[in-house]
Write a protein that holds these residues in place. Structure first.
Motif, PDB file in Angstrom:
ATOM      1  N   ALA A   2     -12.664  29.277  12.315  1.00 35.83           N
ATOM      2  CA  ALA A   2     -12.086  29.237  11.006  1.00 35.83           C
ATOM      3  C   ALA A   2     -11.885  30.632  10.397  1.00 35.83           C
ATOM      4  O   ALA A   2     -11.058  30.402   9.359  1.00 35.83           O
ATOM      5  CB  ALA A   2     -12.591  28.131   9.999  1.00 35.83           C
ATOM      6  N   GLY A   3     -13.345  31.282  10.345  1.00 35.52           N
ATOM      7  CA  GLY A   3     -13.066  32.554   9.291  1.00 35.52           C
ATOM      8  C   GLY A   3     -11.262  33.588   9.772  1.00 35.52           C
ATOM      9  O   GLY A   3     -10.678  33.607   9.265  1.00 35.52           O
ATOM     10  N   ASP A   4     -11.668  33.447  11.205  1.00 33.58           N
ATOM     11  CA  ASP A   4     -10.104  34.027  11.637  1.00 33.58           C
ATOM     12  C   ASP A   4      -9.162  33.328  11.430  1.00 33.58           C
ATOM     13  O   ASP A   4      -7.872  34.363  11.603  1.00 33.58           O
ATOM     14  CB  ASP A   4     -10.170  33.982  13.352  1.00 33.58           C
ATOM     15  CG  ASP A   4     -11.942  34.837  13.597  1.00 33.58           C
ATOM     16  OD1 ASP A   4     -12.310  34.871  13.008  1.00 33.58           O
ATOM     17  OD2 ASP A   4     -12.226  34.536  14.815  1.00 33.58           O
ATOM     18  N   LYS A   5      -9.485  32.426  11.467  1.00 31.24           N
ATOM     19  CA  LYS A   5      -7.546  31.977  11.061  1.00 31.24           C
ATOM     20  C   LYS A   5      -7.194  31.201   9.768  1.00 31.24           C
ATOM     21  O   LYS A   5      -6.660  30.713   9.128  1.00 31.24           O
ATOM     22  CB  LYS A   5      -7.591  30.177  11.980  1.00 31.24           C
ATOM     23  CG  LYS A   5      -7.434  30.584  13.339  1.00 31.24           C
ATOM     24  CD  LYS A   5      -7.252  28.990  14.064  1.00 31.24           C
ATOM     25  CE  LYS A   5      -7.065  28.533  15.493  1.00 31.24           C
ATOM     26  NZ  LYS A   5      -7.198  27.774  16.351  1.00 31.24           N
ATOM     27  N   LYS A   6      -7.984  32.468   9.202  1.00 31.25           N
ATOM     28  CA  LYS A   6      -7.343  31.928   7.357  1.00 31.25           C
ATOM     29  C   LYS A   6      -7.831  30.960   6.575  1.00 31.25           C
ATOM     30  O   LYS A   6      -7.071  30.226   5.642  1.00 31.25           O
ATOM     31  CB  LYS A   6      -6.225  32.817   6.919  1.00 31.25           C
ATOM     32  CG  LYS A   6      -6.596  34.355   7.658  1.00 31.25           C
ATOM     33  CD  LYS A   6      -6.353  34.841   6.292  1.00 31.25           C
ATOM     34  CE  LYS A   6      -6.528  37.263   7.407  1.00 31.25           C
ATOM     35  NZ  LYS A   6      -8.123  37.770   7.838  1.00 31.25           N
ATOM     36  N   MET A   7      -8.652  30.202   7.162  1.00 25.95           N
ATOM     37  CA  MET A   7      -8.544  28.319   6.707  1.00 25.95           C
ATOM     38  C   MET A   7      -9.652  28.397   5.193  1.00 25.95           C
ATOM     39  O   MET A   7      -9.463  27.606   4.708  1.00 25.95           O
ATOM     40  CB  MET A   7      -9.083  27.892   7.769  1.00 25.95           C
ATOM     41  CG  MET A   7      -8.443  26.993   8.787  1.00 25.95           C
ATOM     42  SD  MET A   7      -9.019  26.460  10.370  1.00 25.95           S
ATOM     43  CE  MET A   7     -10.025  25.318   9.627  1.00 25.95           C
ATOM     44  N   ASN A   8     -10.804  29.478   5.344  1.00 21.61           N
ATOM     45  CA  ASN A   8     -11.432  29.606   4.041  1.00 21.61           C
ATOM     46  C   ASN A   8     -10.971  30.731   2.721  1.00 21.61           C
ATOM     47  O   ASN A   8      -9.506  31.065   2.688  1.00 21.61           O
ATOM     48  CB  ASN A   8     -12.447  29.929   4.239  1.00 21.61           C
ATOM     49  CG  ASN A   8     -13.010  29.788   5.846  1.00 21.61           C
ATOM     50  OD1 ASN A   8     -13.326  28.299   5.978  1.00 21.61           O
ATOM     51  ND2 ASN A   8     -13.307  30.490   6.642  1.00 21.61           N
ATOM     52  N   SER A   9     -11.327  30.326   1.992  1.00 21.86           N
ATOM     53  CA  SER A   9     -10.716  30.541   0.344  1.00 21.86           C
ATOM     54  C   SER A   9     -11.746  32.315   0.694  1.00 21.86           C
ATOM     55  O   SER A   9     -12.146  32.143   1.379  1.00 21.86           O
ATOM     56  CB  SER A   9     -11.478  29.822  -0.693  1.00 21.86           C
ATOM     57  OG  SER A   9     -12.690  29.974  -0.729  1.00 21.86           O
ATOM     58  N   ASP A  10     -10.709  33.143   0.164  1.00 19.16           N
ATOM     59  CA  ASP A  10     -10.577  34.774   0.205  1.00 19.16           C
ATOM     60  C   ASP A  10     -11.409  34.649  -0.498  1.00 19.16           C
ATOM     61  O   ASP A  10     -12.573  34.460  -1.520  1.00 19.16           O
ATOM     62  CB  ASP A  10      -9.465  35.222  -0.731  1.00 19.16           C
ATOM     63  CG  ASP A  10      -7.969  35.034   0.297  1.00 19.16           C
ATOM     64  OD1 ASP A  10      -7.839  35.087   1.696  1.00 19.16           O
ATOM     65  OD2 ASP A  10      -6.988  34.971  -0.097  1.00 19.16           O
ATOM     66  N   GLY A  11     -12.684  36.439   0.317  1.00 16.70           N
ATOM     67  CA  GLY A  11     -13.818  36.346  -0.196  1.00 16.70           C
ATOM     68  C   GLY A  11     -14.311  34.997  -0.460  1.00 16.70           C
ATOM     69  O   GLY A  11     -15.704  35.630  -1.130  1.00 16.70           O
ATOM     70  N   ALA A  12     -14.879  34.959   0.645  1.00 17.66           N
ATOM     71  CA  ALA A  12     -16.049  34.034   1.295  1.00 17.66           C
ATOM     72  C   ALA A  12     -17.038  34.789   0.782  1.00 17.66           C
ATOM     73  O   ALA A  12     -18.366  33.753   0.404  1.00 17.66           O
ATOM     74  CB  ALA A  12     -15.833  33.154   1.914  1.00 17.66           C
ATOM     75  N   ASN A  13     -17.742  35.973   1.510  1.00 12.16           N
ATOM     76  CA  ASN A  13     -19.239  36.099   1.353  1.00 12.16           C
ATOM     77  C   ASN A  13     -19.512  36.716   0.189  1.00 12.16           C
ATOM     78  O   ASN A  13     -20.187  37.173  -0.204  1.00 12.16           O
ATOM     79  CB  ASN A  13     -18.897  37.799   2.487  1.00 12.16           C
ATOM     80  CG  ASN A  13     -18.556  37.190   3.849  1.00 12.16           C
ATOM     81  OD1 ASN A  13     -19.344  35.811   3.624  1.00 12.16           O
ATOM     82  ND2 ASN A  13     -19.300  37.876   4.973  1.00 12.16           N
ATOM     83  N   SER A  14     -18.606  36.945  -0.702  1.00 11.33           N
ATOM     84  CA  SER A  14     -18.470  37.703  -2.313  1.00 11.33           C
ATOM     85  C   SER A  14     -18.009  35.866  -3.182  1.00 11.33           C
ATOM     86  O   SER A  14     -18.965  35.983  -4.228  1.00 11.33           O
ATOM     87  CB  SER A  14     -17.727  38.626  -2.613  1.00 11.33           C
ATOM     88  OG  SER A  14     -16.341  38.383  -2.479  1.00 11.33           O
TER      89      SER A  14
END
Lengths: 303, 420, 242
Positions: B239-251
């Motif tokens: 999901a992270g690699d395919k940019k399925m998440n909202s940007d800057g998830a770790n922050s």
């Protein structure tokens, strides 16, 4: 009043947690701490903060100098500089969270100049420096107040004489203000260090919660995690004992070195900013230091 | 002369101390026998008012002579303060706990209330999270689960049918591509606290692990080398690699930046909660009940059936130093009485532990959630120790930033899980 | 000063009016009036005690050489480095044993003990900058040590006293953790605890919380704005004397 609980607290750090509650475990807690990569990260972040210390002292020092020298609008500055200091760290953290968010205004501004967005608080190499920077922004008002009081002991005649001789601002700062304020500078150094090591919890909790990837752990935050979240009070106690020893050693070293420095500056001469005398800085470790520090080092080498 | 200055200083200090000492006698707290002190982090909030009123009224009927004082502590220092109180052997009589590790780590300071609450056993759900070695230590107030919410409006915009969300992972990934074309993100993800991964493995657990693996995981026999356990982390990375998440998830903070992101329609899905925040009622402020959907977890491993992951959320426990545990336990029963929990559900929107509460007025989303509870199972991450969860949070951030492999992650987690 | 809804939809939208309901919600929801009185009493007494003890000790440690004075100063410095977390649990126990827990004097005592090293350190540093000749001259004029303290050291120390007073005020006023540990019962809490509890577990009501913080910050800001003038005047006065 504070020493007796300290002894109890240190004593507590040699006992076990959970099932071993109350029994002596010798240095077991300390061994566990140094085996924990998170605690080691916390310690190296302490090193980073100590490196940033000169900046944290120089900023309020310079601003106080400008106010003292009555730059235009100094009354206004005097009033607003203190404002961040009265705000709760939680609010300061929340404000900067918004500004630094991935889709926040800072990245938007950078974007309009064609710079690709930076995940300010999501990058393990950046986050600690950013949080420390915000802490400096939020607390410089307090040091400024101390500096302003320190100017009361400054001999105005000396200042006038220097100006009559046509000394530049930099020369005035170096040859008149810094030697005269050596005690104040010493004080600000020690208290700024204490502030950085013991009162950044609020910012860390709001801005990074120790992350990303555990990169913004400080001993203080580590203690909170162990005490509150992991239910390891004895381990937390051991960690806080280590924090106490670190602060004691670094603090007393600062006092000693700055004292020696202060006495020598009774003889007029280039003193540089006293910062370079710090053991970590003299170790020539940080090439990432700001240019100002390098300048100071050169001055010292010359001295 | 110098001596005199010294002595006068000493005198002043002495006087100041003496002054404090003598003044304290008059200001001594009145600790009468008929008072119970309750610590929590909820009672200060507006939604808790009618809940507490109902609970107090119920308790008043049973013990009219006992007064109850609620002390709301800030949540960030709650367990630190509780730890200090436990160390000092003095503290509240009744206290609120999160289910799972937080209460199990501290049962030494609590009284088992198994016998006192026997009558409530059937009416309430979620006891497991407050049970250790067969003894019950707290009465559950809410249930906490991890449903996947979706925004039907975004589905329509992306040309998808909001009535039939994807049933398999592959279809789901394909749907996400369509959603991305329509200009929205697939997931609103906040992983700043490392909580995102917890929701992830729990939400997708039932459709990734086989039922045998799932039960073994909950029972503490976790095989970290199994392909399906690795799969939990591979889908996270995918999901992270395919940019399925909202940007800057770790922050991005899970609470509540990621929920805000979902509410404002910028993402199609969010793995949310059933209680506290990030749940159906919270979302209803922005998404009408018709726009908000709850979907079953898409099947990752063929042959699995989705089930709702949930546990006891928060519950009240009795301290071992309280004078009369029976009275304190009665207060716990009042705090979990049907009327009180009904008020909690109505005002906070939390799914209460009382399964007899009628939720049909709450809209389709809440009905779906409550309907799924019957076949629900305990959540995967709640079974892990606090230490392993903490490590998993950090490793999940590294997975998103690409600085670690899935193999290395399960290796480190296995080591931590076995040590703890 | 927005509603929660505005905040979620657009955090930076400039709202047209200050929203009074945020402020009144913040004020009413947790009985702030009572908390304000608690904070006011505790902080005022603490700061005055700190200034008195700090200036006396600073004078003694900087100008009067007596046996053990440098050891005392070092002890004071060491006190500065004790993180509160180390002593929190033992302190709670001692305070509970001495029945000081949950009382004004108990919290005052903790504040004075906590910030005294800082105050003494600053006053000592400051007083060391005063030439000993001034004191010698005053002594020749027939002043007792106490007379020197009252007539010379206190007036000369005004800028430092005001500065450290502001800082002590800020520390005590904004403290949450010590007050939480020392004041378990609801009616004895301080203003900052009240404000902190506005945040809630998930920090989801930032506008109300921010309003609370701003209200709570007003007294400190007012004191600062009032005193910074005096500090500046004191600076001017001090420099002519030096």
């Amino acid at each position: 009043m504070r020493l007796y609980p300290l002894i109890l607290g240190v004593n507590f750090s040699f006992t076990g947690d959970g099932a071993q509650n109350g029994t002596a475990v010798g240095f077991g807690n300390y061994r566990e701490l140094f085996d924990d990569p998170l605690f080691r990260t916390a310690l190296s972040n302490v090193g980073l903060l100590v490196l940033l210390l000169p900046v944290a002292v120089a900023i309020p020092g310079l601003l106080a100098t400008f106010i003292y020298l009555k730059v235009p609008g100094h009354r206004f500055y005097r009033s607003v500089y203190f404002f961040p200091a009265v705000l709760s760290p939680v609010i300061v953290g929340a404000i900067f969270n918004l500004l630094l968010a991935f889709d926040g205004p800072l990245n938007a501004t950078l974007g309009s100049f064609g710079v690709s967005p930076v995940d300010w608080l999501g990058d393990p190499d950046l986050a600690m420096v950013i949080v420390a920077g915000v802490h400096i922004w939020a607390t410089f008002g307090m040091s400024l107040v101390v500096f302003l009081a320190g100017f009361a002991t400054l001999d105005a005649a000396l200042l006038d004489a220097a100006r009559m001789d046509g000394a530049s601002l930099r020369q005035v700062i170096r040859h008149v203000i810094i030697p005269s304020l050596s005690r104040t500078i010493q004080f600000v150094f020690v208290t700024t260090m204490i502030g950085m090591l013991t009162s950044m919890f609020g910012l860390l909790y709001v801005m990074t919660t120790g992350g990303p990837e555990g990169s913004t752990y400080l001993p203080e935050y580590y203690i909170w995690i162990q005490q509150g979240q992991m239910n390891r009070p004895a381990l937390a106690s051991a960690a806080s004992t280590i924090l106490f020893v670190i602060m004691l050693v670094v603090g007393l070293l600062q006092v000693k070195l700055l004292d020696a420095r202060g006495r020598r500056t009774d003889v007029p001469g280039p003193s540089g900013m006293v910062v370079g005398r710090h053991p970590h800085v003299t170790a020539r470790a940080g090439d990432d230091l700001p240019a100002a520090v390098h300048r100071q080092r050169r001055d010292e080498d010359a001295a | 002369m110098r001596q005199r200055a010294m002595w006068s200083a000493v005198l002043v200090v002495g006087l100041a101390l003496a002054g404090c000492g003598s003044a304290s006698d008059s200001g001594k707290a009145t600790s009468s026998d008929s008072k119970l002190v309750v610590w929590d982090w909820k009672s200060g909030e507006a939604f808790a008012k009618s809940y507490l009123d109902k609970a107090k009224a119920d308790f008043k009927k049973k013990h009219p002579d006992v007064t109850v004082e609620f002390v709301a502590q800030p949540f960030d220092q709650y367990y630190t303060l509780l730890g200090a109180a436990i160390q000092a052997g003095k503290g509240p009589d009744v206290m609120l706990f999160n289910g799972g590790g937080q209460i199990r780590d501290r049962v030494d300071a609590l009284v088992p209330i198994t016998d006192y609450v026997a009558e409530d056993k059937q009416r309430l759900a979620g006891w497991e999270a407050f049970t250790k070695d067969g003894k019950v230590y707290a009465g559950p107030v809410t249930l906490q689960g991890y449903p996947i919410y979706y925004n039907k409006e975004v589905y329509r915009k992306a040309g998808l049918d909001p009535a039939t969300p994807a049933a398999t992972w592959d279809k789901f990934v394909a749907d996400c591509a369509a959603i991305a074309k329509a200009g929205a993100k697939c997931f609103a993800l906040g992983n700043k606290e490392g909580v995102g991964i917890q929701f992830w493995i729990s939400s997708l657990g039932s459709t990734t692990l086989t039922p045998q693996e799932y039960d073994a995981w909950i029972a503490g026999k976790r095989d970290w080398n199994s392909a399906n356990v690795k799969r939990l982390f591979q889908t996270w990375k995918e999901a992270g690699d395919k940019k399925m998440n909202s940007d800057g998830a770790n922050s991005t903070a899970m609470f509540n930046d990621s929920f805000a992101y979902f509410q404002s329609g910028k993402a199609a899905h969010v793995m949310g909660l059933m209680s506290d925040v990030g749940h159906w009622k919270d979302f209803n402020e922005f998404l009408t009940p018709e726009q908000l959907g709850v979907m079953k977890a898409p099947v990752v491993t063929a042959g699995t059936t989705p089930s709702m992951p949930y546990d006891g959320g928060i519950g009240y426990a009795v301290a071992k130093w309280t004078k009369d545990p029976k009275v304190a336990a009665d207060l716990v029963r009042s705090l979990t009485s049907a009327d009180a929990l009904k008020a909690f559900y109505a005002d906070a929107g939390a799914i209460a532990a009382d399964t007899t509460i009628d939720v049909s007025q709450g809209g389709p989303a809440v009905s779906t959630i409550v309907g799924e509870l019957k076949s629900g199972k305990p959540a995967l991450h709640v079974a892990l120790s606090s230490k392993t969860i903490d490590l998993m949070g950090r490793l999940s951030q590294q997975l998103l930033s690409g600085s670690i492999t899935v193999d290395e992650v399960v290796k480190q987690l296995a080591a931590s899980d076995q040590a703890g | 000063m927005k509603t929660r809804r505005d905040y979620i939809l657009d955090r930076f939208s400039v709202t047209d009016a200050l929203r009074w309901e945020n402020i009144s919600t913040a004020w009413n929801s947790v009985g702030m009036g009572r908390y304000f009185v608690n904070s006011f009493v505790v902080v005022t007494v603490s700061v005055l005690l700190l200034l008195l003890l700090g200036s006396m000790a600073g004078f003694a440690l900087s100008q009067l050489r007596f046996r053990g004075s440098s050891a005392l100063f070092l002890g004071c410095l060491a006190g500065l480095f004790i993180p509160f977390q180390v002593i929190m649990v033992p302190l709670a126990r001692i305070m509970a044993d001495t029945a000081l827990i949950d009382t004004y004097p108990g919290l005052i005592l903790v504040y004075v003990a906590q910030f005294l090293p800082f105050t003494v350190f600053l006053m000592t540093s400051y007083y060391r900058g005063i030439p000993p000749e001034i004191i010698d001259a005053a002594r020749i004029d027939g002043n007792t040590v106490y007379g020197v303290y009252r007539r010379i050291m206190l007036p000369l120390g005004t800028p430092a006293l005001l500065s450290v007073g502001i800082l002590d005020l800020l520390f005590c006023w904004n403290d949450v953790l010590m007050a939480l540990v020392m004041m378990p019962s609801a009616e004895n809490r301080t203003l900052m605890i009240g404000v902190t509890s506005l945040r809630g577990q998930y920090s989801d009501n930032i506008p109300t919380f921010a309003s609370g913080v701003l209200i709570a910050a007003i007294p400190v800001l007012l004191v600062y704005l009032f005193l910074q003038r005096q500090i500046a005047d004191g600076v001017a006065a001090g420099s002519t004397k030096g």
